[in-house]
Write an enzyme that holds these catalytic residues in place. Structure first.
Site, PDB file in Angstrom:
ATOM      1  N   GLU A  76     -12.041   9.470   6.806  1.00 33.38           N
ATOM      2  CA  GLU A  76     -12.266   8.368   5.856  1.00 33.38           C
ATOM      3  C   GLU A  76     -12.674   7.058   6.535  1.00 33.38           C
ATOM      4  OE1 GLU A  76     -10.227   8.669   1.800  1.00 33.38           O
ATOM      5  OE2 GLU A  76      -8.571   8.660   3.250  1.00 33.38           O
ATOM      6  N   HIS A  95      -6.556   0.807   4.906  1.00 34.66           N
ATOM      7  CA  HIS A  95      -6.585   1.810   3.836  1.00 34.66           C
ATOM      8  C   HIS A  95      -5.230   2.493   3.819  1.00 34.66           C
ATOM      9  CE1 HIS A  95      -7.241   5.183   1.300  1.00 34.66           C
ATOM     10  NE2 HIS A  95      -7.128   6.045   2.283  1.00 34.66           N
ATOM     11  N   HIS A  97      -1.845   4.567   1.473  1.00 31.09           N
ATOM     12  CA  HIS A  97      -1.303   5.329   0.344  1.00 31.09           C
ATOM     13  C   HIS A  97       0.071   4.738   0.017  1.00 31.09           C
ATOM     14  CE1 HIS A  97      -3.580   8.744   2.626  1.00 31.09           C
ATOM     15  NE2 HIS A  97      -4.440   7.990   1.969  1.00 31.09           N
ATOM     16  N   HIS A 166      -4.914   8.032  -5.270  1.00 28.38           N
ATOM     17  CA  HIS A 166      -5.091   8.070  -3.821  1.00 28.38           C
ATOM     18  C   HIS A 166      -4.347   6.930  -3.117  1.00 28.38           C
ATOM     19  CE1 HIS A 166      -8.298   8.520  -0.375  1.00 28.38           C
ATOM     20  NE2 HIS A 166      -7.111   8.272   0.083  1.00 28.38           N
TER      21      HIS A 166
END
Ligand code: MN
Length: 252
Positions: A76, A95, A97, A166
């Protein structure tokens, strides 16, 4: 900031975000290359809690690998590439979660700041759905530049965008700013879930959010960063060179 300092700073950010319940084994954090704005630095695919300086790789703004490959890159990495490509003022991308944030990606109640330290997440947080552009049979991962650019169109000029089912992306004009916003987004989400369970929530107004973010600067980031470094056993290095440093205070 020289390259070695940037790499050490990035290692520290990995450890802090893991410790503060933002990154699980699979999130990541990057910094724009201090010597070349056309590149960024990001660990090889490894749990953030375990990242060391030798894991840090360099990438071009379309996700291409530059130089040594200590291991497989994150699939990613295009999230980071597309944001640096589109937003020249962005110096760092997270990024995550983040566990209390994810519920807000799958319900129709917006995540919104309810406590003053959380204002930087902004009052208008979009929720990017990979289905809209790429159909309902993806594995939800952002694995090419086209997907990254689609996410960036949703993010616009904001600090935060949710990713349905996500997680989210967080950007900053410095690494310490992106870490700060990420930590307080997770805390805000946790507090908002609790507050919503008790009744109607009074959120910060748009004017309050604007006043807090306009006045926030280096001193506030430093106070959190020093404490978070201590928690993970990493050396605290004064960030006077940070973008946005100054003595305007919104930390009380
Ligand atoms: Mn992910």
């Amino acid at each position: 900031m020289d390259l070695n300092a940037a790499i050490e700073e990035l290692v520290t950010a990995n450890r802090i975000l893991a410790h503060e319940n933002v990154l699980d084994s699979f999130g990541h954090v990057s910094i724009r290359h201090p010597d070349d704005p056309g590149q960024f630095l990001l660990s090889r695919a490894r749990a953030p809690e375990l990242v060391v300086a030798g894991d840090i790789m360099a990438f071009t703004l379309d996700g291409g690998i530059v130089g040594p490959e200590p291991g497989k890159p994150y699939s990613e990495r295009f999230i980071h590439a597309a944001i640096y490509e589109a937003r020249p003022e962005v110096m760092s991308v997270v990024h995550n979660h983040s566990p209390n944030v994810v519920p807000f990606t799958v319900i129709d109640k917006p995540l919104r700041p309810l406590m003053h330290m959380c204002a930087p997440i902004g009052g208008d947080i979009p929720n990017w759905d990979i289905r809209t552009g790429f159909g309902d049979c993806t594995n939800l991962l952002v694995t090419n530049q086209e997907m990254g650019r689609d996410l960036v169109r949703c993010l616009g000029g904001r600090n935060v965008a949710l990713m349905r089912g996500h997680g989210s992306v967080v950007v900053g004009r410095s690494l310490r700013e992106a870490v700060f916003t990420s930590v307080y987004m997770e805390l805000n989400a946790d507090m908002q879930i609790k507050a919503m369970s008790m009744g109607e929530v009074t959120f910060l107004s748009d004017g309050e959010i604007a006043a807090i973010t306009a006045g926030r600067a280096g001193f506030t980031f430093e106070r959190g960063w020093e404490n978070w470094c201590n928690r993970v056993g990493r050396p605290y290095i004064s960030g006077a060179w940070e973008t946005g440093s100054g003595y305007s205070r919104t930390d009380g």
